[in-house]
Motif scaffolding. Sequence first.
Motif, PDB file in Angstrom:
ATOM      1  N   GLU A  99      -5.773   7.773  -1.592  1.00  9.08           N
ATOM      2  CA  GLU A  99      -6.536   8.289  -2.733  1.00  9.08           C
ATOM      3  C   GLU A  99      -5.744   9.354  -3.480  1.00  9.08           C
ATOM      4  OE1 GLU A  99     -11.182   7.751  -1.286  1.00  9.08           O
ATOM      5  OE2 GLU A  99     -10.010   9.454  -0.549  1.00  9.08           O
ATOM      6  N   LYS A 100      -5.015  10.205  -2.768  1.00  8.29           N
ATOM      7  CA  LYS A 100      -4.203  11.227  -3.411  1.00  8.29           C
ATOM      8  C   LYS A 100      -3.111  10.587  -4.277  1.00  8.29           C
ATOM      9  CE  LYS A 100      -2.995  14.774  -0.745  1.00  8.29           C
ATOM     10  NZ  LYS A 100      -3.545  16.002  -1.349  1.00  8.29           N
ATOM     11  N   GLN A 101      -2.476   9.545  -3.772  1.00  7.65           N
ATOM     12  CA  GLN A 101      -1.460   8.853  -4.550  1.00  7.65           C
ATOM     13  C   GLN A 101      -2.079   8.205  -5.798  1.00  7.65           C
ATOM     14  OE1 GLN A 101       1.792   8.617  -4.356  1.00  7.65           O
ATOM     15  NE2 GLN A 101       2.255   9.497  -2.355  1.00  7.65           N
ATOM     16  N   ALA A 102      -3.234   7.577  -5.634  1.00  6.80           N
ATOM     17  CA  ALA A 102      -3.891   6.922  -6.768  1.00  6.80           C
ATOM     18  C   ALA A 102      -4.320   7.934  -7.828  1.00  6.80           C
ATOM     19  CB  ALA A 102      -5.095   6.124  -6.273  1.00  6.80           C
ATOM     20  N   LEU A 103      -4.819   9.082  -7.390  1.00  4.99           N
ATOM     21  CA  LEU A 103      -5.263  10.097  -8.335  1.00  4.99           C
ATOM     22  C   LEU A 103      -4.084  10.773  -9.026  1.00  4.99           C
ATOM     23  CD1 LEU A 103      -8.219  11.642  -6.310  1.00  4.99           C
ATOM     24  CD2 LEU A 103      -8.380  10.272  -8.399  1.00  4.99           C
ATOM     25  N   ALA A 104      -2.969  10.922  -8.320  1.00  2.43           N
ATOM     26  CA  ALA A 104      -1.768  11.478  -8.954  1.00  2.43           C
ATOM     27  C   ALA A 104      -1.329  10.594 -10.112  1.00  2.43           C
ATOM     28  CB  ALA A 104      -0.649  11.620  -7.930  1.00  2.43           C
ATOM     29  N   THR A 105      -1.473   9.285  -9.947  1.00  5.30           N
ATOM     30  CA  THR A 105      -1.141   8.353 -11.029  1.00  5.30           C
ATOM     31  C   THR A 105      -2.184   8.403 -12.137  1.00  5.30           C
ATOM     32  OG1 THR A 105      -0.012   6.865  -9.486  1.00  5.30           O
ATOM     33  CG2 THR A 105      -0.722   5.936 -11.602  1.00  5.30           C
ATOM     34  N   ALA A 106      -3.461   8.420 -11.766  1.00  4.18           N
ATOM     35  CA  ALA A 106      -4.542   8.371 -12.749  1.00  4.18           C
ATOM     36  C   ALA A 106      -4.599   9.630 -13.611  1.00  4.18           C
ATOM     37  CB  ALA A 106      -5.878   8.161 -12.042  1.00  4.18           C
TER      38      ALA A 106
END
Length: 465
Positions: A99-106
């Motif tokens: 989730e942290k990786q996905a939010l860093a992208t988003a």
Amino acid sequence: MNFSRFAAGLGLVVATATTGHAQNELSNFTATGRGGVATTFASDYQSIGINPANLGRIGGATVAFTIGEVGAGAASQSLTRPQLRRFITDTNQPLTAAEKQALATAFNSNNALNVNADATTLALAVQLPVIGGVAISNRVRTAGHVGLNKNAADILFLGKDAPIYTSTAAGNVPLVSEALAGTELQFAVLNEFNLAWGTRLVDLPLFQLSAGAGYRYIQGVGIVDIRVRPGDLRAYTSMSPVFDIDYGNLVNNPSFNLKTGSGLQPVGKGHGFDVGLAAEVGKAVRLGLAVTDIGQMTWTGNLLTANDQKLKRLKSSGVGSYNFIKEAAEIFASGTDSLFQYQTGQDRRADLPTKLRAGAGVRLSEYFEVGLDVTMPLNRVAGNLPSPFVGAGLDYKPVKWLRLSSGLTGGAGYGFSVPLGFTLVTSFYEAGISTRDVAGLVTSEHPYFSAAAGFLRFKLGGKSQ
């Protein structure tokens, strides 16, 4: 800075008093149903902050008043609907590595998050002979905006493991203004007391012209304004004691104006002005032009500022839960693991979010009205629109007791929207609920959660509009 109760404080402000970049219409449930198209539609006290010249119209209610018109919204041009929803409903839920990786992208977006909540606690408008229309109100406005470049988004959610730190490990550490250029993190809470007046200047059979002016005394409850451009970092915060911030050793600095206490104790004050013109051509066409929020705020309590500096490496792993406001503030504000080194200060002046509004409407009958609105930001400060707002709105009464509102709107950091509103109408009473975007409530991409409501709007005497 320990923002241990930052999110709770924000909720308290909204709940007890009741902010994207802010628009003034979320506490106006009738305008929210048209997506904020209001320059020619707004009447009586709802003209405050939109176009005070509308108070000069003849033929409306003699007295109009309300208690507790409220609204709130949250939108993103880069998060998915489930992601945005979890920031609202699952604040205590920890983030997984995925989730942290996905939010860093988003969050690598100039409109990653826009939030606002407005409330009109009390408002009154009266039509007086010769003088024209006079209106007063108390309103609380909250607004927040998050736009991050890739480095800022990585640092926010990956912390010390962000790629920027790996690439600069050899010692070539960039300045904050270089590494984070394009980043904006803004939040403001204002408690305002309004007085507006409008009067008719020209009254001919086929042309009427009204002018109006408004004044507001503003109490600043809190502000965070961080803007990064290449070679330029502008960052300051000033927060009321209601946010329960621990300033640590900074309280011992003689240049720090510490404010303590409870409740919505202001840490800043200011004065704002609105001016407007409204014309009626023939029996159907309405035109409006207004400039709102002219003026300045002076922030003095708990004031901290930061200047450009070498990029610091975080000690933590970044945001670790969906309690985004609290954890993001700890990283970008003055916490023990902050990106910036803040200095204390005595005062800071800031312009209000000045806007130009222009509108045209056609009132075909008491049952049907359509209009076009354009709102343009005249400066770039916390609480203003990031881009122009354009909208087309309509009001339609299929039966005497029900008014439907809708339209098409775009811009202002919120993208394309289809608003919808329902208002129960009698000769003296109105109540309704509305949303800025029907599709944004259910679509996965570009979510926009918004709602406004009012159940105690009364209009007495004259011919209600």
